[in-house]
Write a protein that holds these residues in place. Structure first.
Motif, PDB file in Angstrom:
ATOM      1  N   ARG A  35      -5.488  -2.263   5.896  1.00 31.69           N
ATOM      2  CA  ARG A  35      -4.957  -1.036   5.296  1.00 31.69           C
ATOM      3  C   ARG A  35      -3.459  -0.944   5.558  1.00 31.69           C
ATOM      4  NH1 ARG A  35      -9.217  -1.036   3.535  1.00 31.69           N
ATOM      5  NH2 ARG A  35      -7.817  -1.529   1.867  1.00 31.69           N
ATOM      6  N   CYS A  36      -2.749  -2.060   5.487  1.00 28.20           N
ATOM      7  CA  CYS A  36      -1.306  -2.035   5.759  1.00 28.20           C
ATOM      8  C   CYS A  36      -0.585  -1.226   4.681  1.00 28.20           C
ATOM      9  CB  CYS A  36      -0.759  -3.469   5.785  1.00 28.20           C
ATOM     10  SG  CYS A  36      -1.020  -4.374   4.264  1.00 28.20           S
ATOM     11  N   GLY A  37       0.549  -0.633   5.040  1.00 31.05           N
ATOM     12  CA  GLY A  37       1.342   0.154   4.095  1.00 31.05           C
ATOM     13  C   GLY A  37       1.854  -0.707   2.951  1.00 31.05           C
ATOM     14  N   GLY A  38       1.998  -0.103   1.801  1.00 30.94           N
ATOM     15  CA  GLY A  38       2.595  -0.782   0.654  1.00 30.94           C
ATOM     16  C   GLY A  38       1.607  -1.194  -0.421  1.00 30.94           C
ATOM     17  N   GLU A  84     -12.178   3.862  -0.584  1.00 32.51           N
ATOM     18  CA  GLU A  84     -13.167   2.791  -0.424  1.00 32.51           C
ATOM     19  C   GLU A  84     -13.613   2.286  -1.798  1.00 32.51           C
ATOM     20  OE1 GLU A  84     -16.270   3.941   2.167  1.00 32.51           O
ATOM     21  OE2 GLU A  84     -17.393   2.076   1.872  1.00 32.51           O
ATOM     22  N   THR A  87      -5.084  -4.829  -7.660  1.00 32.77           N
ATOM     23  CA  THR A  87      -4.605  -4.592  -6.290  1.00 32.77           C
ATOM     24  C   THR A  87      -5.663  -5.027  -5.282  1.00 32.77           C
ATOM     25  OG1 THR A  87      -3.364  -2.696  -7.120  1.00 32.77           O
ATOM     26  CG2 THR A  87      -3.651  -2.843  -4.735  1.00 32.77           C
ATOM     27  N   ARG A  88      -6.898  -4.673  -5.552  1.00 31.67           N
ATOM     28  CA  ARG A  88      -7.976  -5.001  -4.616  1.00 31.67           C
ATOM     29  C   ARG A  88      -8.220  -6.515  -4.578  1.00 31.67           C
ATOM     30  NH1 ARG A  88     -11.150   0.196  -3.872  1.00 31.67           N
ATOM     31  NH2 ARG A  88     -12.891  -1.105  -3.215  1.00 31.67           N
ATOM     32  N   GLY A  95      -0.495   0.652  -1.980  1.00 31.03           N
ATOM     33  CA  GLY A  95      -0.457   1.659  -3.045  1.00 31.03           C
ATOM     34  C   GLY A  95       0.760   1.462  -3.951  1.00 31.03           C
ATOM     35  N   ASN A 144      -3.480   8.844  -2.712  1.00 35.27           N
ATOM     36  CA  ASN A 144      -4.357   8.357  -1.650  1.00 35.27           C
ATOM     37  C   ASN A 144      -5.158   9.554  -1.132  1.00 35.27           C
ATOM     38  OD1 ASN A 144      -2.673   9.794   0.110  1.00 35.27           O
ATOM     39  ND2 ASN A 144      -1.571   7.983   0.816  1.00 35.27           N
TER      40      ASN A 144
HETATM   41  N1  LIG Z   1     -11.348   2.168   2.484  1.00 34.11           N
HETATM   42  C1  LIG Z   1     -10.910   1.297   1.584  1.00 34.11           C
HETATM   43  N2  LIG Z   1     -11.630   0.197   1.259  1.00 34.11           N
HETATM   44  C2  LIG Z   1     -11.184  -0.685   0.334  1.00 34.11           C
HETATM   45  N3  LIG Z   1     -10.025  -0.550  -0.321  1.00 34.11           N
HETATM   46  C3  LIG Z   1      -9.271   0.515  -0.064  1.00 34.11           C
HETATM   47  C4  LIG Z   1      -9.660   1.503   0.900  1.00 34.11           C
HETATM   48  N4  LIG Z   1      -8.700   2.446   0.966  1.00 34.11           N
HETATM   49  C5  LIG Z   1      -7.746   2.073   0.085  1.00 34.11           C
HETATM   50  N5  LIG Z   1      -8.090   0.915  -0.539  1.00 34.11           N
HETATM   51  C6  LIG Z   1      -7.309   0.192  -1.543  1.00 34.11           C
HETATM   52  O1  LIG Z   1      -5.995   0.002  -1.074  1.00 34.11           O
HETATM   53  C7  LIG Z   1      -5.053   0.185  -2.121  1.00 34.11           C
HETATM   54  C8  LIG Z   1      -4.031   1.212  -1.698  1.00 34.11           C
HETATM   55  O2  LIG Z   1      -4.673   2.432  -1.391  1.00 34.11           O
HETATM   56  P1  LIG Z   1      -4.159   3.365  -0.220  1.00 34.11           P
HETATM   57  O3  LIG Z   1      -5.083   4.530  -0.149  1.00 34.11           O
HETATM   58  O4  LIG Z   1      -3.922   2.555   1.001  1.00 34.11           O
HETATM   59  O5  LIG Z   1      -2.768   3.803  -0.855  1.00 34.11           O
HETATM   60  P2  LIG Z   1      -1.487   4.401  -0.170  1.00 34.11           P
HETATM   61  O6  LIG Z   1      -1.835   5.141   1.067  1.00 34.11           O
HETATM   62  O7  LIG Z   1      -0.781   5.158  -1.224  1.00 34.11           O
HETATM   63  O8  LIG Z   1      -0.642   3.082   0.151  1.00 34.11           O
HETATM   64  P3  LIG Z   1       0.926   2.944   0.505  1.00 34.11           P
HETATM   65  O9  LIG Z   1       0.976   2.507   1.918  1.00 34.11           O
HETATM   66  O10 LIG Z   1       1.462   1.921  -0.433  1.00 34.11           O
HETATM   67  O11 LIG Z   1       1.551   4.282   0.276  1.00 34.11           O
HETATM   68  C9  LIG Z   1      -5.839   0.597  -3.341  1.00 34.11           C
HETATM   69  O12 LIG Z   1      -6.010  -0.532  -4.161  1.00 34.11           O
HETATM   70  C10 LIG Z   1      -7.194   1.010  -2.799  1.00 34.11           C
HETATM   71  O13 LIG Z   1      -8.217   0.656  -3.690  1.00 34.11           O
END
Ligand SMILES: Nc1ncnc2c1ncn2[C@@H]1O[C@H](COP(=O)(O)OP(=O)(O)OP(=O)(O)O)[C@@H](O)[C@H]1O
Ligand SMILES: NC(=O)C1=CN([C@@H]2O[C@H](COP(=O)(O)OP(=O)(O)OC[C@H]3O[C@@H](n4cnc5c(N)ncnc54)[C@H](O)[C@@H]3O)[C@@H](O)[C@H]2O)[C@@H](O)CC1
Ligand SMILES: [Mg+2]
Length: 298
Positions: free
Chosen positions: A220-223, A199, A264-265, A225, A157
């Motif tokens: 942007r809830c956890g999980g 994004e 995922t998206r 990723g 991330n």
């Molecule tokens: N600003 C954003 N706009 C659209 N989609 C996003 C954005 N940021 C993240 N994503 C999507 O959300 C999903 C997870 O990404 P994120 O960056 O939240 O991961 P993470 O922080 O590792 O998550 P986790 O909480 O599981 O550890 C991915 O599919 C990513 O494409």
């Protein structure tokens, strides 16, 4: 985007009566500790929902009953903090097609040292490895662990990418040129595939760069990723099994990563249409089947 989607469709194995259980994927997730039990569950159940036949979790003793109680479908090994952790995981490696290392692993030194040895044993066997979350913390401390291993995919991330970039290139993140930053990190790691989530998701194997801008949601809830890295575990196996002729000269890992990002998206988009602001990763996992059919089985 449409061309890359077609390549993902090409790697999806047909469901036929000729197969035995296990052929479409036996995936292992290494993670799960006192604090985090959700992350390894999300990753492992996502692998199953995408189409793996068997999904294992290798976690600490304390985390195991919790993860087992979430799901009867996962095979849960309470071994990661045992003195024989490397042996206990190692004996399963010959039966696994891919490993997802890091969701909910935490940063305990003993666990990280065990995971380091598990990574070495997996590399020696040529097992594809997806590294996420605290697995990336370990790689930022010791990039040599993954250097040049071309069956690895890293899924950072924003924060994890900056940490890796600083450790490997000595650069803080260049927010202006994300494609260049991901390409350079992959090259510096010896063409390990890198997926920078955000994004748009930017994916590179050090030679080519793909971007995924499939519509997701504002949640942007956890999980989320963890859903991505678990799905990727299966898709990496499918892509390597399908081989480069089915991915039109693109690296199979690049195609697998594009598939996991798109899926995922799309799950996020579909879940948000039903649940709006209350959407959580569990709602997204319920969308894996319909999202997969819509994207890849048309
Ligand atoms: N600003 C954003 N706009 C659209 N989609 C996003 C954005 N940021 C993240 N994503 C999507 O959300 C999903 C997870 O990404 P994120 O960056 O939240 O991961 P993470 O922080 O590792 O998550 P986790 O909480 O599981 O550890 C991915 O599919 C990513 O494409
Ligand atoms: N239910 C669960 O068990 C979950 C456990 N998780 C686990 O939690 C552990 C830590 O993961 P984290 O992802 O929190 O990693 P870190 O502990 O490195 O924390 C990163 C922090 O940066 C923040 N951040 C995110 N994007 C940012 C941005 N663009 N700019 C500035 N700050 C930003 C986040 O809110 C987070 O608190 C991992 O083991 C992970 O797998 C997560 O996967 C989420 C779900
Ligand atoms: Mg994460």
């Amino acid at each position: 985007m449409e061309d890359a989607l077609q390549l993902v469709r090409n790697i999806v194995p047909p469901l036929t009566a000729k197969k035995h259980k296990g052929q479409d994927g036996r995936v292992g997730v290494v993670g799960g500790c006192r604090e985090y039990t959700g992350a390894p569950y999300f990753a492992a159940i996502s692998a199953l929902k995408v189409g793996a036949d068997l999904s294992h979790v290798f976690c600490t003793q304390e985390a195991a009953p919790v993860i087992k109680a979430y799901s009867p479908e996962l095979i849960v090994h309470p071994v990661l903090d045992s003195p024989d952790a490397v042996h206990d995981v190692g004996k399963w490696l010959p039966r696994l097609h891919a490993l997802v290392v890091g969701p909910g692993l935490g940063r305990d030194d003993v666990l990280l040292s065990n995971v380091k040895d598990i990574l070495e044993a997996s590399k020696a066997r040529g097992i594809p490895i997806v590294i996420d979350a605290d697995g990336l913390w370990l790689i930022a401390q010791q990039p040599a662990l993954i250097q040049g291993y071309q069956k690895a995919v890293l899924t950072p991330n924003h924060v994890e990418f900056s940490r890796l970039s600083e450790a490997v290139l000595g650069d803080p993140l260049d927010g202006q040129d994300r494609r260049g930053a991901v390409l350079r990190l992959s090259q510096a790691l010896g063409n390990v595939t890198v997926v920078q989530k955000g994004e748009r998701d930017v994916i590179s194997d050090g030679k080519q760069v793909l971007e995924c801008s499939q519509e997701g949601s504002g949640r942007r809830c956890g999980g989320q990723g963890d859903l991505l890295s678990g799905s990727l575990g299966v898709l990496v196996h499918w892509a390597l099994q399908a081989g480069p002729e089915r991915t039109d000269g693109f690296s199979p890992l690049l195609v697998a990563a594009f598939g996991a990002c798109t899926l995922t998206r799309q799950c996020s988009h579909q879940a948000f249409q039903k649940h709006g602001r209350s959407t959580t990763t569990t709602d997204m996992i319920a969308e894996v089947g319909p999202a997969f059919s819509r994207l890849f089985e048309t």
